[in-house]
Design a protein around this motif. Structure first.
Motif, PDB file in Angstrom:
ATOM      1  N   PRO A   3       0.818  -1.216   0.000  1.00 24.44           N
ATOM      2  CA  PRO A   3       0.000   0.000   0.000  1.00 24.44           C
ATOM      3  C   PRO A   3       0.851   1.265   0.000  1.00 24.44           C
ATOM      4  O   PRO A   3       1.965   1.290   0.513  1.00 24.44           O
ATOM      5  CB  PRO A   3      -0.815  -0.125   1.287  1.00 24.44           C
ATOM      6  N   LEU A   4       0.299   2.311  -0.567  1.00 33.64           N
ATOM      7  CA  LEU A   4       0.918   3.631  -0.586  1.00 33.64           C
ATOM      8  C   LEU A   4       0.631   4.313   0.751  1.00 33.64           C
ATOM      9  O   LEU A   4      -0.529   4.424   1.163  1.00 33.64           O
ATOM     10  CB  LEU A   4       0.338   4.446  -1.747  1.00 33.64           C
ATOM     11  N   THR A   5       1.678   4.761   1.455  1.00 36.04           N
ATOM     12  CA  THR A   5       1.490   5.437   2.740  1.00 36.04           C
ATOM     13  C   THR A   5       1.190   6.908   2.498  1.00 36.04           C
ATOM     14  O   THR A   5       2.001   7.636   1.919  1.00 36.04           O
ATOM     15  CB  THR A   5       2.740   5.297   3.624  1.00 36.04           C
ATOM     16  N   VAL A   6       0.015   7.334   2.947  1.00 37.56           N
ATOM     17  CA  VAL A   6      -0.471   8.700   2.694  1.00 37.56           C
ATOM     18  C   VAL A   6      -0.720   9.387   4.027  1.00 37.56           C
ATOM     19  O   VAL A   6      -1.537   8.920   4.834  1.00 37.56           O
ATOM     20  CB  VAL A   6      -1.769   8.678   1.864  1.00 37.56           C
ATOM     21  N   ALA A   7      -0.005  10.487   4.291  1.00 37.84           N
ATOM     22  CA  ALA A   7      -0.201  11.274   5.512  1.00 37.84           C
ATOM     23  C   ALA A   7      -1.123  12.448   5.194  1.00 37.84           C
ATOM     24  O   ALA A   7      -0.905  13.177   4.220  1.00 37.84           O
ATOM     25  CB  ALA A   7       1.131  11.776   6.042  1.00 37.84           C
ATOM     26  N   ILE A   8      -2.146  12.623   6.016  1.00 40.54           N
ATOM     27  CA  ILE A   8      -3.097  13.723   5.835  1.00 40.54           C
ATOM     28  C   ILE A   8      -2.738  14.815   6.834  1.00 40.54           C
ATOM     29  O   ILE A   8      -2.787  14.589   8.046  1.00 40.54           O
ATOM     30  CB  ILE A   8      -4.538  13.249   6.048  1.00 40.54           C
ATOM     31  N   VAL A  37      -9.030  18.264  17.660  1.00 43.59           N
ATOM     32  CA  VAL A  37      -9.479  17.033  18.303  1.00 43.59           C
ATOM     33  C   VAL A  37      -8.420  15.938  18.184  1.00 43.59           C
ATOM     34  O   VAL A  37      -8.088  15.255  19.143  1.00 43.59           O
ATOM     35  CB  VAL A  37     -10.820  16.574  17.694  1.00 43.59           C
ATOM     36  N   THR A  38      -7.869  15.759  16.971  1.00 43.25           N
ATOM     37  CA  THR A  38      -6.835  14.738  16.758  1.00 43.25           C
ATOM     38  C   THR A  38      -5.502  15.219  17.331  1.00 43.25           C
ATOM     39  O   THR A  38      -5.072  16.332  17.058  1.00 43.25           O
ATOM     40  CB  THR A  38      -6.677  14.444  15.257  1.00 43.25           C
ATOM     41  N   ARG A  39      -4.860  14.347  18.090  1.00 43.06           N
ATOM     42  CA  ARG A  39      -3.571  14.714  18.696  1.00 43.06           C
ATOM     43  C   ARG A  39      -2.467  13.723  18.357  1.00 43.06           C
ATOM     44  O   ARG A  39      -1.327  14.105  18.163  1.00 43.06           O
ATOM     45  CB  ARG A  39      -3.733  14.820  20.215  1.00 43.06           C
ATOM     46  N   ASP A  40      -2.790  12.452  18.315  1.00 43.46           N
ATOM     47  CA  ASP A  40      -1.799  11.432  17.984  1.00 43.46           C
ATOM     48  C   ASP A  40      -1.930  11.025  16.524  1.00 43.46           C
ATOM     49  O   ASP A  40      -2.972  11.217  15.901  1.00 43.46           O
ATOM     50  CB  ASP A  40      -2.006  10.183  18.858  1.00 43.46           C
ATOM     51  N   ARG A  41      -0.864  10.435  16.006  1.00 40.56           N
ATOM     52  CA  ARG A  41      -0.954   9.814  14.680  1.00 40.56           C
ATOM     53  C   ARG A  41      -1.843   8.586  14.756  1.00 40.56           C
ATOM     54  O   ARG A  41      -1.724   7.779  15.659  1.00 40.56           O
ATOM     55  CB  ARG A  41       0.437   9.400  14.190  1.00 40.56           C
ATOM     56  N   ARG A  42      -2.716   8.451  13.791  1.00 40.40           N
ATOM     57  CA  ARG A  42      -3.578   7.273  13.716  1.00 40.40           C
ATOM     58  C   ARG A  42      -3.394   6.635  12.340  1.00 40.40           C
ATOM     59  O   ARG A  42      -3.452   7.310  11.317  1.00 40.40           O
ATOM     60  CB  ARG A  42      -5.049   7.646  13.917  1.00 40.40           C
ATOM     61  N   PHE A  43      -3.170   5.315  12.321  1.00 41.11           N
ATOM     62  CA  PHE A  43      -2.962   4.582  11.082  1.00 41.11           C
ATOM     63  C   PHE A  43      -4.177   3.719  10.779  1.00 41.11           C
ATOM     64  O   PHE A  43      -4.863   3.240  11.689  1.00 41.11           O
ATOM     65  CB  PHE A  43      -1.726   3.666  11.192  1.00 41.11           C
ATOM     66  N   ALA A  44      -4.425   3.513   9.495  1.00 42.29           N
ATOM     67  CA  ALA A  44      -5.482   2.594   9.067  1.00 42.29           C
ATOM     68  C   ALA A  44      -5.201   2.154   7.641  1.00 42.29           C
ATOM     69  O   ALA A  44      -4.589   2.883   6.855  1.00 42.29           O
ATOM     70  CB  ALA A  44      -6.859   3.246   9.163  1.00 42.29           C
ATOM     71  N   ALA A  59      -2.326  15.382  13.740  1.00 42.10           N
ATOM     72  CA  ALA A  59      -2.816  16.562  14.453  1.00 42.10           C
ATOM     73  C   ALA A  59      -2.684  17.799  13.572  1.00 42.10           C
ATOM     74  O   ALA A  59      -1.889  17.836  12.632  1.00 42.10           O
ATOM     75  CB  ALA A  59      -2.021  16.754  15.745  1.00 42.10           C
ATOM     76  N   GLY A  60      -3.476  18.813  13.876  1.00 45.04           N
ATOM     77  CA  GLY A  60      -3.404  20.064  13.126  1.00 45.04           C
ATOM     78  C   GLY A  60      -2.082  20.778  13.338  1.00 45.04           C
ATOM     79  O   GLY A  60      -1.528  20.789  14.446  1.00 45.04           O
ATOM     80  N   LEU A  61      -1.561  21.373  12.280  1.00 45.09           N
ATOM     81  CA  LEU A  61      -0.302  22.126  12.371  1.00 45.09           C
ATOM     82  C   LEU A  61      -0.569  23.477  13.018  1.00 45.09           C
ATOM     83  O   LEU A  61      -1.386  24.258  12.545  1.00 45.09           O
ATOM     84  CB  LEU A  61       0.287  22.315  10.973  1.00 45.09           C
ATOM     85  N   GLU A  62       0.137  23.754  14.106  1.00 45.73           N
ATOM     86  CA  GLU A  62      -0.003  25.019  14.819  1.00 45.73           C
ATOM     87  C   GLU A  62       1.364  25.484  15.308  1.00 45.73           C
ATOM     88  O   GLU A  62       2.233  24.675  15.609  1.00 45.73           O
ATOM     89  CB  GLU A  62      -0.938  24.869  16.030  1.00 45.73           C
ATOM     90  N   GLU A  63       1.537  26.790  15.392  1.00 47.51           N
ATOM     91  CA  GLU A  63       2.729  27.369  16.005  1.00 47.51           C
ATOM     92  C   GLU A  63       2.461  27.557  17.487  1.00 47.51           C
ATOM     93  O   GLU A  63       1.395  28.049  17.886  1.00 47.51           O
ATOM     94  CB  GLU A  63       3.071  28.713  15.356  1.00 47.51           C
ATOM     95  N   ALA A  64       3.419  27.163  18.333  1.00 45.03           N
ATOM     96  CA  ALA A  64       3.226  27.244  19.778  1.00 45.03           C
ATOM     97  C   ALA A  64       4.587  27.249  20.445  1.00 45.03           C
ATOM     98  O   ALA A  64       5.602  26.898  19.834  1.00 45.03           O
ATOM     99  CB  ALA A  64       2.387  26.069  20.271  1.00 45.03           C
ATOM    100  N   PRO A  65       4.642  27.637  21.740  1.00 43.70           N
ATOM    101  CA  PRO A  65       5.911  27.585  22.477  1.00 43.70           C
ATOM    102  C   PRO A  65       6.470  26.171  22.532  1.00 43.70           C
ATOM    103  O   PRO A  65       5.748  25.178  22.365  1.00 43.70           O
ATOM    104  CB  PRO A  65       5.521  28.085  23.877  1.00 43.70           C
ATOM    105  N   LEU A  75       5.305  17.783  16.390  1.00 45.38           N
ATOM    106  CA  LEU A  75       6.413  16.851  16.210  1.00 45.38           C
ATOM    107  C   LEU A  75       5.905  15.495  15.724  1.00 45.38           C
ATOM    108  O   LEU A  75       6.544  14.832  14.900  1.00 45.38           O
ATOM    109  CB  LEU A  75       7.193  16.695  17.515  1.00 45.38           C
ATOM    110  N   GLN A  76       4.748  15.066  16.246  1.00 46.72           N
ATOM    111  CA  GLN A  76       4.155  13.823  15.771  1.00 46.72           C
ATOM    112  C   GLN A  76       3.782  13.928  14.288  1.00 46.72           C
ATOM    113  O   GLN A  76       3.980  12.990  13.509  1.00 46.72           O
ATOM    114  CB  GLN A  76       2.900  13.501  16.600  1.00 46.72           C
ATOM    115  N   THR A  77       3.259  15.083  13.894  1.00 46.73           N
ATOM    116  CA  THR A  77       2.888  15.293  12.492  1.00 46.73           C
ATOM    117  C   THR A  77       4.121  15.294  11.602  1.00 46.73           C
ATOM    118  O   THR A  77       4.120  14.723  10.498  1.00 46.73           O
ATOM    119  CB  THR A  77       2.125  16.621  12.344  1.00 46.73           C
ATOM    120  N   GLU A  78       5.194  15.938  12.049  1.00 50.30           N
ATOM    121  CA  GLU A  78       6.424  15.970  11.254  1.00 50.30           C
ATOM    122  C   GLU A  78       7.000  14.565  11.084  1.00 50.30           C
ATOM    123  O   GLU A  78       7.547  14.234  10.017  1.00 50.30           O
ATOM    124  CB  GLU A  78       7.440  16.895  11.923  1.00 50.30           C
ATOM    125  N   ARG A  79       6.876  13.727  12.098  1.00 50.62           N
ATOM    126  CA  ARG A  79       7.358  12.356  11.984  1.00 50.62           C
ATOM    127  C   ARG A  79       6.513  11.575  10.975  1.00 50.62           C
ATOM    128  O   ARG A  79       7.043  10.780  10.187  1.00 50.62           O
ATOM    129  CB  ARG A  79       7.309  11.670  13.349  1.00 50.62           C
TER     130      ARG A  79
END
Length: 484
Positions: A3-8, A37-44, A59-65, A75-79
């Protein structure tokens, strides 16, 4: 085919989880109007037409301290982006391109992972202006889409085709097999004809229910908020796979991670913390609790995490009863043992509560652990595997009925309402997972609960069913002369 791995990916509340559920073909991720609402990476595993996909919700991309929860989410999204074959960057076409969209588009242009721009919420022409505006992000032609209504999926398929072809070329160059193994489902239905099952039963002593060797053990980690569930999963995996932190309620939905321990495939499910029902008022938390309850229903073994300084409080008992009523195997993990104030008092309280409040499942195993330091985690997993084996145990009909004869001779059933003694004729195990038995007797409606408990406890002692739910159903034996 591999399968093709697709990150949203994308900023909060642009419809990432809705698209994830659409491609997965079922509701896996919680969808809510609240951003973030989404915080962790979820695979399916999913599919788009004839194209198999491995989908990653982020998780949604946001700028924060640097020390903020949003930064750990990013960081989870970047991974996920680094591990993907291709990324789908979603924008809300009805809102248009925001400064945050433009900022993260610049980040994605510098990433080695190819990116497909998706303009979501384009149904009914409401997002037309935002669609044209998104051309300026420099990520190529956008794909107009409505994840909620399933519109535009054909265009998304065409956009993914070149990346699937590139994946095949890479796999061929590496000499890897591109055929994926098919998964085998679990058929664990209760036999309709129990007497036929009894007649056909083998006369072996004790055996474990046969399992598909390629099927993973479903292990759910549950408990109150902030008891260290995600920390435990990360420690078992040996990486920071799940988001953790001092904040209570970091995990919002059940996250499944495939893992292997001692050569055994395990599907770990981290769940959201469950507070007392009266305190759950927000719709989002209700969805999180529903996701956790579903994870319990689908699990085979459930590890109930408890804080060593608040062991077996009212909510812990409520969760434990839920697990037992669902027929799942239960293992108790007393976490933060390295910081426990009074260890002897904690263990005494745990034993007392198990004896008084969970007496229907005698011998539930417990392990003192520290998810942070890794204390006793091997022992915890050994206990999980041992409990799972008991939960799968099957007793032959011959041995079961020899035991039944001895048990009824030692303690005969009481008299029925009409002055006749109730006769237990024979017994068979209908199924395992959990161990389920059917006893055929003359008047099942007259047999008191105390005698049923005597039989269940006797089976626990005789066949080693300690610590798992045992179900015993009474059936009325057919009178062969009733029809004549």
């Amino acid at each position: 085919m591999t399968p093709l791995t697709v990150a949203i990916i994308g900023r909060p509340n642009v419809g990432k989880s809705t698209l994830f559920n659409r491609l997965a073909g079922r509701r896996l991720a919680i969808v809510h109007d609240r951003p973030g609402v989404t915080r962790d990476r979820r695979f399916a595993d999913g599919r788009l037409g004839d194209m198999p996909l491995r989908i990653v919700d982020t998780a949604g991309l946001e700028e924060a301290p640097a020390d903020a929860l949003e930064t750990r989410m990013r960081l989870q999204t970047e991974r996920a982006l680094a591990e993907a074959d291709v990324a789908l960057m979603l924008i809300d076409a009805r809102v248009g391109v925001t400064p945050m969209d433009a900022h993260f588009a610049q980040v994605l242009r510098e990433s080695p992972t190819p990116v497909i721009l998706v303009a979501n919420k384009c149904e009914g022409g409401a997002g037309e202006a935002g669609l044209y505006e998104s051309f300026g992000l420099g990520l190529g032609d956008p794909v107009p889409l409505s994840a909620e209504h399933g519109e535009g999926l054909a265009m998304l398929y065409e956009a993914l085709l070149p990346h699937e072809a590139a994946l095949k070329e890479r796999r061929a160059a590496e000499g890897l097999d591109v055929d994926a193994a098919a998964r085998v489902g679990d058929g664990d239905a209760l036999p309709e004809d129990l007497e036929a099952r009894a007649a056909a039963g083998a006369d072996d002593d004790v055996e474990e229910e046969p399992e598909d060797p390629g099927k993973p053990l479903n292990l759910a980690i549950v408990g109150r908020p902030n008891t260290g569930k995600s920390t435990l999963v990360n420690r078992l995996l040996g990486e920071d796979r799940l988001l953790t932190g001092p904040e209570a309620g970091v995990t919002r939905d059940a996250i499944t991670v495939d893992w292997e321990h001692a050569g055994r495939r395990i599907r770990l499910v981290d769940t959201a913390g469950m507070r007392r029902k009266g305190r759950v008022t927000e719709s989002l938390e209700k969805l999180s609790v529903a996701d956790t309850l579903n994870a319990i229903r689908l699990a085979e073994v459930v590890v109930l995490m408890m804080d060593a300084d608040m062991v077996m409080d009212r909510q812990d008992l409520t969760i434990a009863r839920m697990v037992v009523e669902e027929g799942r195997a239960l293992v108790l993990a007393v976490n933060k043992w390295d910081a426990a104030a009074d260890r002897s008092a904690t263990l005494q309280r745990l034993r007392d509560r198990l004896q008084t409040s969970l007496a229907q499942v005698r011998g539930i195993p417990y392990v003192t652990i520290s998810g942070l330091t890794g204390r006793n985690l091997d022992r915890l997993m050994d206990t999980v595997l041992e409990t799972h084996a008991i939960w799968n145990r099957r007793i032959s009909t011959g041995r079961l009925n020899r035991w039944l004869l001895a048990a009824t001779e030692e303690h005969p059933p009481p008299m029925g309402k009409h002055g006749r003694r109730i006769r237990l004729r024979y017994m068979t195990q209908a199924k395992a997972r959990p161990p389920t038995f059917a006893a055929f007797c003359s008047r099942p409606e007259d047999l008191p609960d105390s005698y049923v408990r005597y039989l269940v406890n006797g089976m626990r002692d005789a066949f080693g069913f300690e610590g798992v739910p045992v179900r015993l159903y009474l059936r009325k034996s057919e009178n062969p002369y009733a029809r004549h």
